[in-house]
Design a protein around this motif. Structure first.
Motif, PDB file in Angstrom:
ATOM      1  N   LEU A  58       0.675  -1.301   0.089  1.00  0.00           N
ATOM      2  CA  LEU A  58       0.095   0.000  -0.188  1.00  0.00           C
ATOM      3  C   LEU A  58       0.781   1.275   0.073  1.00  0.00           C
ATOM      4  O   LEU A  58       0.293   2.287  -0.183  1.00  0.00           O
ATOM      5  N   SER A  59       2.193   1.146   0.144  1.00  0.00           N
ATOM      6  CA  SER A  59       3.129   2.399   0.152  1.00  0.00           C
ATOM      7  C   SER A  59       2.818   3.399   1.127  1.00  0.00           C
ATOM      8  O   SER A  59       2.866   4.529   0.758  1.00  0.00           O
ATOM      9  N   LEU A  60       2.253   3.018   2.376  1.00  0.00           N
ATOM     10  CA  LEU A  60       1.922   3.979   3.259  1.00  0.00           C
ATOM     11  C   LEU A  60       3.006   4.450   4.362  1.00  0.00           C
ATOM     12  O   LEU A  60       3.646   3.232   4.623  1.00  0.00           O
ATOM     13  N   SER A  61       3.102   5.351   5.089  1.00  0.00           N
ATOM     14  CA  SER A  61       4.233   5.606   6.003  1.00  0.00           C
ATOM     15  C   SER A  61       3.566   6.251   7.179  1.00  0.00           C
ATOM     16  O   SER A  61       2.433   6.653   7.089  1.00  0.00           O
ATOM     17  N   ALA A  62       4.508   6.688   8.357  1.00  0.00           N
ATOM     18  CA  ALA A  62       4.035   7.162   9.374  1.00  0.00           C
ATOM     19  C   ALA A  62       3.514   8.474   9.293  1.00  0.00           C
ATOM     20  O   ALA A  62       3.841   9.337   8.081  1.00  0.00           O
ATOM     21  N   GLY A  63       2.568   8.972   9.888  1.00  0.00           N
ATOM     22  CA  GLY A  63       1.587   9.937   9.602  1.00  0.00           C
ATOM     23  C   GLY A  63       0.534   9.981   8.803  1.00  0.00           C
ATOM     24  O   GLY A  63      -0.250  10.892   8.674  1.00  0.00           O
ATOM     25  N   ASP A  64       0.504   8.950   7.926  1.00  0.00           N
ATOM     26  CA  ASP A  64      -0.579   8.882   6.849  1.00  0.00           C
ATOM     27  C   ASP A  64      -1.806   8.412   7.798  1.00  0.00           C
ATOM     28  O   ASP A  64      -1.676   7.658   8.912  1.00  0.00           O
ATOM     29  N   ARG A  65      -2.964   8.705   7.290  1.00  0.00           N
ATOM     30  CA  ARG A  65      -4.094   8.597   8.153  1.00  0.00           C
ATOM     31  C   ARG A  65      -5.105   7.449   7.599  1.00  0.00           C
ATOM     32  O   ARG A  65      -5.480   7.310   6.550  1.00  0.00           O
ATOM     33  N   LEU A  66      -5.442   6.524   8.518  1.00  0.00           N
ATOM     34  CA  LEU A  66      -6.293   5.356   8.525  1.00  0.00           C
ATOM     35  C   LEU A  66      -7.702   5.462   9.167  1.00  0.00           C
ATOM     36  O   LEU A  66      -7.639   5.884  10.210  1.00  0.00           O
ATOM     37  N   ALA A  67      -8.483   5.540   8.150  1.00  0.00           N
ATOM     38  CA  ALA A  67     -10.128   5.581   8.664  1.00  0.00           C
ATOM     39  C   ALA A  67     -10.458   4.031   8.939  1.00  0.00           C
ATOM     40  O   ALA A  67     -10.501   3.420   7.888  1.00  0.00           O
ATOM     41  N   LEU A  68     -10.723   3.676  10.369  1.00  0.00           N
ATOM     42  CA  LEU A  68     -10.752   2.270  10.530  1.00  0.00           C
ATOM     43  C   LEU A  68     -12.530   2.222  10.812  1.00  0.00           C
ATOM     44  O   LEU A  68     -13.031   2.737  11.589  1.00  0.00           O
ATOM     45  N   HIS A  69     -13.090   1.366   9.905  1.00  0.00           N
ATOM     46  CA  HIS A  69     -14.643   1.332  10.239  1.00  0.00           C
ATOM     47  C   HIS A  69     -14.799  -0.297  10.464  1.00  0.00           C
ATOM     48  O   HIS A  69     -15.484  -1.047   9.531  1.00  0.00           O
ATOM     49  N   LEU A  70     -14.382  -0.727  11.404  1.00  0.00           N
ATOM     50  CA  LEU A  70     -14.638  -2.311  11.742  1.00  0.00           C
ATOM     51  C   LEU A  70     -15.244  -2.216  13.343  1.00  0.00           C
ATOM     52  O   LEU A  70     -14.902  -1.752  14.168  1.00  0.00           O
ATOM     53  N   SER A  76      -9.940  -6.632  13.897  1.00  0.00           N
ATOM     54  CA  SER A  76      -9.806  -5.151  14.094  1.00  0.00           C
ATOM     55  C   SER A  76      -8.536  -4.835  14.962  1.00  0.00           C
ATOM     56  O   SER A  76      -7.880  -4.091  14.809  1.00  0.00           O
ATOM     57  N   ALA A  77      -8.355  -5.861  16.171  1.00  0.00           N
ATOM     58  CA  ALA A  77      -7.267  -5.730  16.804  1.00  0.00           C
ATOM     59  C   ALA A  77      -5.869  -5.856  16.190  1.00  0.00           C
ATOM     60  O   ALA A  77      -4.967  -5.006  16.371  1.00  0.00           O
ATOM     61  N   GLY A  98     -11.331  11.976   4.247  1.00  0.00           N
ATOM     62  CA  GLY A  98      -9.956  12.565   4.664  1.00  0.00           C
ATOM     63  C   GLY A  98      -9.065  11.708   5.052  1.00  0.00           C
ATOM     64  O   GLY A  98      -7.937  11.948   5.653  1.00  0.00           O
ATOM     65  N   ALA A  99      -9.142  10.446   4.575  1.00  0.00           N
ATOM     66  CA  ALA A  99      -8.026   9.245   4.881  1.00  0.00           C
ATOM     67  C   ALA A  99      -7.216   8.916   3.661  1.00  0.00           C
ATOM     68  O   ALA A  99      -7.640   8.918   2.650  1.00  0.00           O
ATOM     69  N   ASP A 100      -6.086   8.453   3.999  1.00  0.00           N
ATOM     70  CA  ASP A 100      -5.193   7.888   3.116  1.00  0.00           C
ATOM     71  C   ASP A 100      -5.345   6.652   2.632  1.00  0.00           C
ATOM     72  O   ASP A 100      -5.074   5.761   1.613  1.00  0.00           O
ATOM     73  N   LEU A 101      -6.130   5.890   3.782  1.00  0.00           N
ATOM     74  CA  LEU A 101      -6.349   4.481   3.836  1.00  0.00           C
ATOM     75  C   LEU A 101      -7.702   4.224   4.495  1.00  0.00           C
ATOM     76  O   LEU A 101      -8.013   4.961   5.707  1.00  0.00           O
ATOM     77  N   VAL A 102      -8.812   3.539   3.958  1.00  0.00           N
ATOM     78  CA  VAL A 102      -9.833   3.114   4.800  1.00  0.00           C
ATOM     79  C   VAL A 102      -9.933   1.577   4.668  1.00  0.00           C
ATOM     80  O   VAL A 102      -9.414   0.913   3.779  1.00  0.00           O
ATOM     81  N   VAL A 103     -10.290   0.977   5.880  1.00  0.00           N
ATOM     82  CA  VAL A 103     -10.350  -0.399   6.348  1.00  0.00           C
ATOM     83  C   VAL A 103     -11.468  -0.538   6.792  1.00  0.00           C
ATOM     84  O   VAL A 103     -12.144   0.033   7.816  1.00  0.00           O
ATOM     85  N   THR A 104     -12.487  -1.431   6.096  1.00  0.00           N
ATOM     86  CA  THR A 104     -13.799  -1.566   6.251  1.00  0.00           C
ATOM     87  C   THR A 104     -14.284  -2.995   6.366  1.00  0.00           C
ATOM     88  O   THR A 104     -13.894  -3.810   5.611  1.00  0.00           O
ATOM     89  N   GLY A 105     -15.374  -3.168   6.936  1.00  0.00           N
ATOM     90  CA  GLY A 105     -16.056  -4.366   6.990  1.00  0.00           C
ATOM     91  C   GLY A 105     -17.292  -4.293   6.031  1.00  0.00           C
ATOM     92  O   GLY A 105     -17.378  -3.321   5.410  1.00  0.00           O
ATOM     93  N   PRO A 106     -18.025  -5.224   5.612  1.00  0.00           N
ATOM     94  CA  PRO A 106     -19.006  -5.280   4.471  1.00  0.00           C
ATOM     95  C   PRO A 106     -20.103  -4.269   5.078  1.00  0.00           C
ATOM     96  O   PRO A 106     -20.769  -3.844   4.085  1.00  0.00           O
ATOM     97  N   ASP A 107     -20.453  -4.052   5.991  1.00  0.00           N
ATOM     98  CA  ASP A 107     -21.365  -3.144   6.515  1.00  0.00           C
ATOM     99  C   ASP A 107     -21.170  -1.680   6.062  1.00  0.00           C
ATOM    100  O   ASP A 107     -22.294  -0.799   5.726  1.00  0.00           O
ATOM    101  N   ALA A 108     -19.995  -1.406   5.668  1.00  0.00           N
ATOM    102  CA  ALA A 108     -19.695   0.321   5.531  1.00  0.00           C
ATOM    103  C   ALA A 108     -18.957   0.446   4.113  1.00  0.00           C
ATOM    104  O   ALA A 108     -18.336   1.472   3.765  1.00  0.00           O
ATOM    105  N   LEU A 109     -19.067  -0.492   3.305  1.00  0.00           N
ATOM    106  CA  LEU A 109     -18.410  -0.203   1.890  1.00  0.00           C
ATOM    107  C   LEU A 109     -18.691   0.762   1.262  1.00  0.00           C
ATOM    108  O   LEU A 109     -17.990   1.463   0.526  1.00  0.00           O
ATOM    109  N   GLU A 110     -20.120   1.350   1.247  1.00  0.00           N
ATOM    110  CA  GLU A 110     -20.316   2.341   0.429  1.00  0.00           C
ATOM    111  C   GLU A 110     -19.878   3.726   1.056  1.00  0.00           C
ATOM    112  O   GLU A 110     -19.369   4.664   0.236  1.00  0.00           O
ATOM    113  N   ALA A 111     -20.163   3.867   2.253  1.00  0.00           N
ATOM    114  CA  ALA A 111     -19.449   5.047   3.068  1.00  0.00           C
ATOM    115  C   ALA A 111     -17.790   5.248   2.591  1.00  0.00           C
ATOM    116  O   ALA A 111     -17.132   6.201   2.244  1.00  0.00           O
TER     117      ALA A 111
END
Length: 247
Positions: A58-70, A76-77, A98-111
């Motif tokens: 994913l080529s992400l680094s320190a300071g990048d923002r992860l929106a976690l929707h789990l 998740s842990a 506003g995120a560089d990466l989003v990680v989501t489960g099946p319930d939040a795919l559209e958002a």
């Protein structure tokens, strides 16, 4: 934990050095009947693979923002500690736009499609299996993570004084997170070798502390319950040798 542990990733390294075979996360989903148990070593392997996915593919680094929707889930842990390993700022239920990466489960795919950066989806099905069909515009975590390396080293050391977690609008550095986790472990009454059962969600600090950070900070383990069946609680406490409950 040692005096040098200032990030969740540090805490995991100390746990791995101390007793890699002991159970760390025992996960139940009472809606599906799923039970998964991960030792410290197995959990650390998942964290290393996930951190390599973040830093490498994913080529992400320190300071990048992860929106976690789990939800409160063992995967998740894994993502929370992998983010600590790479220096990402985890914004729990944060705005994907506003995120560089989003990680989501099946319930939040559209958002999650509002993220213009990287997108990773988890099926959250028993045993962490892949989606029957990968959601369009996403990487399937279960497809991508198995091939990642079993050892992880960050390209740049993580600064424990940099922001690491945003939850319910509050921002914490890694150092603050670890200190708060230690305090919560004392408040909850869980210590080394203890087992805390948590039925709390991960949307707020209380659930994150009980379900991950507090036991990690003091060498304890967690019985993490999703869709908790209150009728099964007494027997589970006995079967899992729980010492503290947070439900």
């Amino acid at each position: 934990m040692t005096a040098l542990d200032r990030t969740p990733a540090d805490l995991l390294r100390s746990a791995l050095a101390s007793d890699p075979a002991r159970p760390f996360v025992t996960y139940y989903d009472d809606a599906t009947g799923e039970r998964v148990e991960l030792s410290v070593a197995t959990f650390a392997n998942w964290v290393a693979k996930t951190a390599n996915l973040i830093q490498g593919e994913l080529s992400l680094s320190a300071g990048d923002r992860l929106a976690l929707h789990l939800p409160a889930h063992w995967q998740s842990a894994v993502w929370l500690v992998a983010a600590s390993s790479t220096g990402l700022l985890v914004d729990v239920a944060g705005d994907p736009a506003g995120a560089d990466l989003v990680v989501t489960g099946p319930d939040a795919l559209e958002a999650a499609r509002a993220c213009t950066g990287e997108r990773v989806a988890l099926s959250l099905r028993p045993l962490g299996v892949r989606f029957p069909v990968t959601p369009e515009g996403f990487l399937d975590y279960a497809v991508e993570v198995p091939s990642q390396g079993d050892r992880f080293a960050p390209f740049v050391p993580v600064d424990p004084e940099e922001p690491a977690l945003v939850v319910a609008g509050e921002e914490l550095t890694s150092t603050q997170l670890v200190e708060r986790a230690q305090g919560d472990a004392e408040r909850l009454g869980v210590g080394p070798g203890g087992r805390i059962l948590s039925g709390l969600g991960f949307a707020g600090w209380a659930g994150l502390a009980a379900g991950l950070y507090a036991p990690l900070a003091v060498g304890a383990s967690v019985v993490l319950c999703r869709n908790l069946d209150q009728g099964a609680l007494e027997r589970r406490v006995a079967d899992e040798r729980v010492t503290v409950s947070a439900v």
